[in-house]
Write a protein that holds these residues in place. Structure first.
Motif, PDB file in Angstrom:
ATOM      1  N   ASN A 157       1.251  27.609 -36.419  1.00  0.00           N
ATOM      2  CA  ASN A 157       2.332  28.420 -36.943  1.00  0.00           C
ATOM      3  C   ASN A 157       1.750  29.549 -37.785  1.00  0.00           C
ATOM      4  OD1 ASN A 157       4.862  29.308 -37.807  1.00  0.00           O
ATOM      5  ND2 ASN A 157       5.101  27.689 -39.331  1.00  0.00           N
ATOM      6  N   ILE A 158       2.144  30.796 -37.504  1.00  0.00           N
ATOM      7  CA  ILE A 158       1.736  31.932 -38.324  1.00  0.00           C
ATOM      8  C   ILE A 158       2.871  32.258 -39.288  1.00  0.00           C
ATOM      9  CG2 ILE A 158       0.965  34.327 -38.361  1.00  0.00           C
ATOM     10  CD1 ILE A 158      -0.095  33.990 -35.567  1.00  0.00           C
ATOM     11  N   VAL A 159       2.583  32.228 -40.578  1.00  0.00           N
ATOM     12  CA  VAL A 159       3.613  32.420 -41.606  1.00  0.00           C
ATOM     13  C   VAL A 159       3.279  33.641 -42.456  1.00  0.00           C
ATOM     14  CG1 VAL A 159       4.158  29.957 -41.667  1.00  0.00           C
ATOM     15  CG2 VAL A 159       2.432  30.882 -43.235  1.00  0.00           C
ATOM     16  N   VAL A 187       3.613  25.854 -45.794  1.00  0.00           N
ATOM     17  CA  VAL A 187       2.466  25.015 -45.446  1.00  0.00           C
ATOM     18  C   VAL A 187       2.909  23.590 -45.125  1.00  0.00           C
ATOM     19  CG1 VAL A 187       0.393  23.920 -46.393  1.00  0.00           C
ATOM     20  CG2 VAL A 187       0.746  26.383 -46.668  1.00  0.00           C
ATOM     21  N   TYR A 188       3.726  23.005 -45.988  1.00  0.00           N
ATOM     22  CA  TYR A 188       4.078  21.592 -45.801  1.00  0.00           C
ATOM     23  C   TYR A 188       5.130  21.383 -44.703  1.00  0.00           C
ATOM     24  CZ  TYR A 188       1.168  19.862 -49.563  1.00  0.00           C
ATOM     25  OH  TYR A 188       0.080  19.497 -50.325  1.00  0.00           O
ATOM     26  N   LEU A 226      -3.281  29.835 -51.801  1.00  0.00           N
ATOM     27  CA  LEU A 226      -3.874  29.416 -50.534  1.00  0.00           C
ATOM     28  C   LEU A 226      -5.216  28.733 -50.721  1.00  0.00           C
ATOM     29  CD1 LEU A 226      -3.047  32.461 -48.227  1.00  0.00           C
ATOM     30  CD2 LEU A 226      -1.837  30.292 -48.432  1.00  0.00           C
ATOM     31  N   LYS A 227      -5.921  29.091 -51.792  1.00  0.00           N
ATOM     32  CA  LYS A 227      -7.224  28.492 -52.074  1.00  0.00           C
ATOM     33  C   LYS A 227      -7.113  26.983 -52.242  1.00  0.00           C
ATOM     34  CE  LYS A 227     -11.198  29.177 -55.169  1.00  0.00           C
ATOM     35  NZ  LYS A 227     -11.689  29.914 -56.368  1.00  0.00           N
ATOM     36  N   SER A 228      -5.970  26.512 -52.763  1.00  0.00           N
ATOM     37  CA  SER A 228      -5.774  25.069 -52.905  1.00  0.00           C
ATOM     38  C   SER A 228      -4.924  24.494 -51.778  1.00  0.00           C
ATOM     39  CB  SER A 228      -5.123  24.755 -54.257  1.00  0.00           C
ATOM     40  OG  SER A 228      -3.858  25.363 -54.359  1.00  0.00           O
ATOM     41  N   LEU A 229      -3.974  25.276 -51.265  1.00  0.00           N
ATOM     42  CA  LEU A 229      -3.073  24.758 -50.230  1.00  0.00           C
ATOM     43  C   LEU A 229      -3.775  24.552 -48.891  1.00  0.00           C
ATOM     44  CD1 LEU A 229       0.169  26.819 -50.919  1.00  0.00           C
ATOM     45  CD2 LEU A 229      -0.069  24.332 -51.086  1.00  0.00           C
ATOM     46  N   THR A 230      -4.646  25.481 -48.523  1.00  0.00           N
ATOM     47  CA  THR A 230      -5.272  25.383 -47.205  1.00  0.00           C
ATOM     48  C   THR A 230      -6.172  24.155 -47.064  1.00  0.00           C
ATOM     49  OG1 THR A 230      -5.114  27.771 -46.921  1.00  0.00           O
ATOM     50  CG2 THR A 230      -6.646  26.608 -45.488  1.00  0.00           C
ATOM     51  N   PRO A 231      -7.032  23.838 -48.038  1.00  0.00           N
ATOM     52  CA  PRO A 231      -7.797  22.580 -47.912  1.00  0.00           C
ATOM     53  C   PRO A 231      -6.900  21.348 -47.839  1.00  0.00           C
ATOM     54  CG  PRO A 231      -8.787  24.005 -49.567  1.00  0.00           C
ATOM     55  CD  PRO A 231      -7.472  24.623 -49.211  1.00  0.00           C
ATOM     56  N   ARG A 232      -5.759  21.373 -48.518  1.00  0.00           N
ATOM     57  CA  ARG A 232      -4.818  20.250 -48.431  1.00  0.00           C
ATOM     58  C   ARG A 232      -4.210  20.168 -47.035  1.00  0.00           C
ATOM     59  NH1 ARG A 232      -4.770  21.652 -53.809  1.00  0.00           N
ATOM     60  NH2 ARG A 232      -4.460  19.946 -55.314  1.00  0.00           N
ATOM     61  N   PHE A 233      -3.881  21.322 -46.477  1.00  0.00           N
ATOM     62  CA  PHE A 233      -3.379  21.339 -45.100  1.00  0.00           C
ATOM     63  C   PHE A 233      -4.391  20.703 -44.166  1.00  0.00           C
ATOM     64  CE2 PHE A 233      -2.967  22.919 -40.852  1.00  0.00           C
ATOM     65  CZ  PHE A 233      -1.603  23.052 -40.626  1.00  0.00           C
ATOM     66  N   VAL A 234      -5.652  21.124 -44.282  1.00  0.00           N
ATOM     67  CA  VAL A 234      -6.707  20.598 -43.406  1.00  0.00           C
ATOM     68  C   VAL A 234      -6.865  19.091 -43.585  1.00  0.00           C
ATOM     69  CG1 VAL A 234      -9.178  20.663 -42.914  1.00  0.00           C
ATOM     70  CG2 VAL A 234      -7.935  22.794 -43.308  1.00  0.00           C
ATOM     71  N   ALA A 235      -6.845  18.628 -44.831  1.00  0.00           N
ATOM     72  CA  ALA A 235      -7.029  17.200 -45.098  1.00  0.00           C
ATOM     73  C   ALA A 235      -5.917  16.367 -44.465  1.00  0.00           C
ATOM     74  CB  ALA A 235      -7.089  16.951 -46.607  1.00  0.00           C
ATOM     75  N   ALA A 352       6.569  21.083 -51.774  1.00  0.00           N
ATOM     76  CA  ALA A 352       5.371  20.265 -51.538  1.00  0.00           C
ATOM     77  C   ALA A 352       5.696  18.995 -50.757  1.00  0.00           C
ATOM     78  CB  ALA A 352       4.701  19.901 -52.858  1.00  0.00           C
ATOM     79  N   GLY A 353       4.638  18.341 -50.276  1.00  0.00           N
ATOM     80  CA  GLY A 353       4.806  17.103 -49.535  1.00  0.00           C
ATOM     81  C   GLY A 353       3.778  16.066 -49.938  1.00  0.00           C
TER      82      GLY A 353
END
Length: 360
Positions: A157-159, A187-188, A226-235, A352-353
């Motif tokens: 998904n491109i947001v 993201v979530y 995004l610096k914190s959200l993107t690693p959470r997305f990946v995890a 958040a999720g």
């Protein structure tokens, strides 16, 4: 091509563009020979991620794109031939199909998958405007999720993380620059519908504002988010990668394309989330309960659930009840911890999720 070395030097990979990466190249012997040489030069470059073919094609060009995708796959099966699709708010003329919004978009997806035979479904959908929120964002996620599951493909998904258009700051309409809370929502919710990838619209073209950096370079609040959200997305996406998206249920407001949480379900909320009337253009309030389970055999019992607070402006505390003792996933550390109970209290920031699973 020349920028691949720059990409590699920074520990990244990139999507390569070229005027050779068009279907007409295959009908010209000299250009086809040049394309073959291009592929040979870059296919083993560690900075190469994918071949970027086209953005938002109509269905009329799918047969030609299918030929090009097959040609690239034969010569370089290790890299994706990347194509990005329209969102649901594209016109029927743009999609190249007919029917109402859902019918036209489903037909667009069907023709794309069957004709082009891609390795990835990618689309963009920009949800936040200066006059409110769109009413088709979750529906678009649902339609792409359904097609991805049916065809056995991952999707991305491109947001939006910027605003654009003529004088975007002064214009009373058009996209708005999302807040970090709104980006968290994007993201979530993307994760909740089973996506394995996310991309952010961060172009710094003229008539764009927001983005991840200011024009002279300093990072913005969006970058920090995004610096914190993107690693959470990946995890979280890695935890879900071996599983299958079974159900995406919703409580509270039910905009188009959403499915209400059944009265009898493996996971539930205690107490239940009260129903609310959804107003198009308004903020969605409620909670997503997204179930994941084994991708093998006929076992359809969910083992994991991602709970998402849809109200990006307000935090929420909610109690999740499961069929057995539960564990919680910490997306920052990548570790699971037991809740020692069949019920667990989840404190969720706006948008958040939290990923939870049945204790193994």
């Amino acid at each position: 091509e020349k920028e691949l070395d720059v990409v590699q030097r920074h520990g990244l990979r990139g999507l390569v563009t070229s005027d050779l990466l068009i279907p007409a190249t295959l009908d010209d012997p000299k250009r086809r020979e040049a394309l073959d040489a291009f592929i040979l030069r870059i296919r083993n470059h560690p900075g190469l991620y994918a071949y970027h073919l086209v953005d938002e094609p109509g269905a009329g060009v799918f047969p030609a794109l299918g030929r090009l995708v097959a040609y690239l796959r034969e010569r370089d099966p290790e890299h994706v031939a990347y194509i990005n699709l329209f969102p649901t708010y594209a016109s029927n003329q743009q999609l190249g199909t007919t029917g109402n919004r859902v019918e036209a978009y489903n037909e667009h997806l069907r023709q794309y998958v069957e004709t082009v035979q891609p390795e990835l479904l990618s689309y963009d959908h920009y949800h936040f405007t200066k006059t409110g929120d769109g009413d088709g964002y979750l529906e678009n996620l649902a339609l792409v999720r359904t097609k991805a599951l049916a065809s056995g493909l991952p999707f991305m998904n491109i947001v939006q993380t910027s605003a654009w258009g003529p004088t975007p700051l002064a214009s009373p309409t058009g996209p708005r620059v999302p807040t970090p809370d709104e980006v968290r929502f994007l993201v979530y919710t993307t994760l909740a519908y089973g996506a394995q990838g996310i991309s952010y619209y961060v172009y710094s073209y003229p008539e764009h504002v927001g983005n991840v950096t200011e024009p002279d370079g300093p990072p913005t609040v969006i970058y920090q988010a995004l610096k914190s959200l993107t690693p959470r997305f990946v995890a979280i996406a890695k935890e879900l990668q071996s599983l299958k998206s079974l159900n995406v249920f919703q409580t509270g407001m039910l905009p188009p394309g959403t499915v209400p949480l059944p009265k009898k379900s493996t996971f539930s909320f205690d107490p239940p989330v009260p129903d609310k009337v959804y107003q198009p253009g308004g903020r969605v309030e409620g909670v997503i309960l997204s179930e994941f389970g084994s991708a093998k055999g006929d076992d359809k019992a969910p083992s994991h659930v991602l709970v998402v607070n849809l109200d990006y402006q307000n935090d929420r505390t909610i109690t999740l009840a499961g069929p057995a003792p539960l564990e919680l996933f910490d997306a920052s550390s990548g570790k699971w911890s037991p809740a020692n109970s069949e019920k667990v209290e989840l404190k969720l920031k706006g948008g958040a999720g939290k990923l939870v699973r049945v204790l193994r």
